[in-house]
Design an enzyme around this catalytic site. Structure first.
Site, PDB file in Angstrom:
ATOM      1  N   LYS A 102       0.801  -1.221   0.000  1.00 44.63           N
ATOM      2  CA  LYS A 102       0.000   0.000   0.000  1.00 44.63           C
ATOM      3  C   LYS A 102       0.836   1.274   0.000  1.00 44.63           C
ATOM      4  O   LYS A 102       0.308   2.357  -0.254  1.00 44.63           O
ATOM      5  CB  LYS A 102      -0.953  -0.004   1.201  1.00 44.63           C
ATOM      6  CG  LYS A 102      -1.917  -1.180   1.232  1.00 44.63           C
ATOM      7  CD  LYS A 102      -2.862  -1.186   0.049  1.00 44.63           C
ATOM      8  CE  LYS A 102      -3.928  -2.262   0.209  1.00 44.63           C
ATOM      9  NZ  LYS A 102      -4.895  -2.284  -0.908  1.00 44.63           N
ATOM     10  N   SER A 157      -3.612 -12.264   4.254  1.00 43.33           N
ATOM     11  CA  SER A 157      -4.027 -12.072   2.856  1.00 43.33           C
ATOM     12  C   SER A 157      -2.957 -12.591   1.910  1.00 43.33           C
ATOM     13  O   SER A 157      -3.269 -13.122   0.837  1.00 43.33           O
ATOM     14  CB  SER A 157      -4.326 -10.598   2.571  1.00 43.33           C
ATOM     15  OG  SER A 157      -3.183  -9.797   2.764  1.00 43.33           O
TER      16      SER A 157
END
Length: 294
Positions: free
Chosen positions: A42, A256
């Protein structure tokens, strides 16, 4: 020598799986995004979204930023905002791991915790309400083209070059979908035969960072035609593979990433030959207070 911590975003390593694949004609590589300075993939989107908003004049040094997040985007935004001397409020469900909350606060961000029952959707609703009041600018990662374009300009080219143009399949978890949208767009331009595989949780599975969004909350940047195939993974599969990555591959990552790796291994088992790249989107140290590694 680098002028800023932001110069260290991107150009993350690509490493070959050593134990997970048995077919010698199939190669599986992991893109280690935890090597970014903020610890996740991110960082790329956060930097692109904030810098471009400043360059366009959408925000100034006096603007108050707000964003709903499940964790990694918030940490990345907190880091980038601090470098640009911007105030930011990050909104997340109260059942988020304490490591993520504390990391955002360490960077100087205000963190608001919403009711766990509302999930990330509730956090998004809260941020929308605050923005509607007129005092805040919302980054809005779910509909911000600067999100996916960060990966079009960095992640995609890095993978294409590091695989010497031999990549056959790209596997990525889908949350905001910025990573898979941008990387898909770039790789498809280079070779339309490359298969883009998205990863979602099975019904009733909770995997932080991977979502199957209700229609009303589906990210506006998501374009279904850019994903060739979607594989679903269960919470149990994701946890098991997260542990396996650490124990057998020396890759310490979050759930994830384990989910994406589980889907990538399943995909590799179907192939006669190929080169598969899977995104390892963050590091495992921000999940130590969860039950993943018990």
């Amino acid at each position: 020598m680098n002028n800023s911590i932001l110069d260290l975003i991107g150009n993350t390593p690509l490493v070959k799986a050593q134990t997970l694949i048995k077919n010698p004609k199939v190669e599986l590589y992991f893109k280690l995004e935890g090597q970014n300075p903020g610890g996740s993939v991110k960082d790329r989107a956060a930097y692109n979204m904030i810098k471009n908003a400043l360059d366009r004049g959408n925000i100034t040094k006096d603007t108050k930023l707000i964003e709903a997040t499940s964790g990694n985007t918030g940490i990345a935004l907190a880091m980038v905002a601090r470098i640009f001397k911007l105030d930011i409020e990050l909104v997340m469900p109260e059942n988020s791991t304490i490591e993520r909350v504390q990391t955002m606060r360490a960077y100087g961000a205000k963190v608001t915790l919403t009711n766990a029952d509302g999930g990330i959707e509730g956090a998004r609703d809260y941020a929308e309400e605050k923005m509607a009041g007129g005092d805040y600018f919302m980054i809005n990662q779910f509909s911000n083209d600067d999100n996916w374009q960060a990966h079009y300009h960095t992640t995609g080219p890095e993978i294409w070059n590091d695989t010497r143009h031999k990549i056959s399949h790209f596997v990525s978890s889908m949350g905001t979908t910025g990573t898979i949208m941008g990387t898909s767009t770039y790789l498809k331009e280079k070779n339309n035969e490359i298969q883009i595989v998205g990863v979602q949780p099975t019904d009733n599975s909770r995997i932080p960072g991977i979502r199957k969004w209700p229609e009303a909350y589906l990210p506006k940047i998501f374009k279904p035609k850019k994903v060739d195939r979607i594989l679903e993974v269960s919470e149990e599969e994701a946890i098991a593979m997260t542990k396996k990555l650490a124990e057998d591959e020396g890759i310490f990552a979050g759930m994830s990433s384990g989910g994406a790796a589980a889907a990538a291994v399943r995909l590799c088992e179907e192939l006669e030959e190929g080169m598969v790249v899977s995104i390892v989107c963050d590091r495992g140290d921000r999940y130590l207070s969860s039950n993943i590694f018990d």
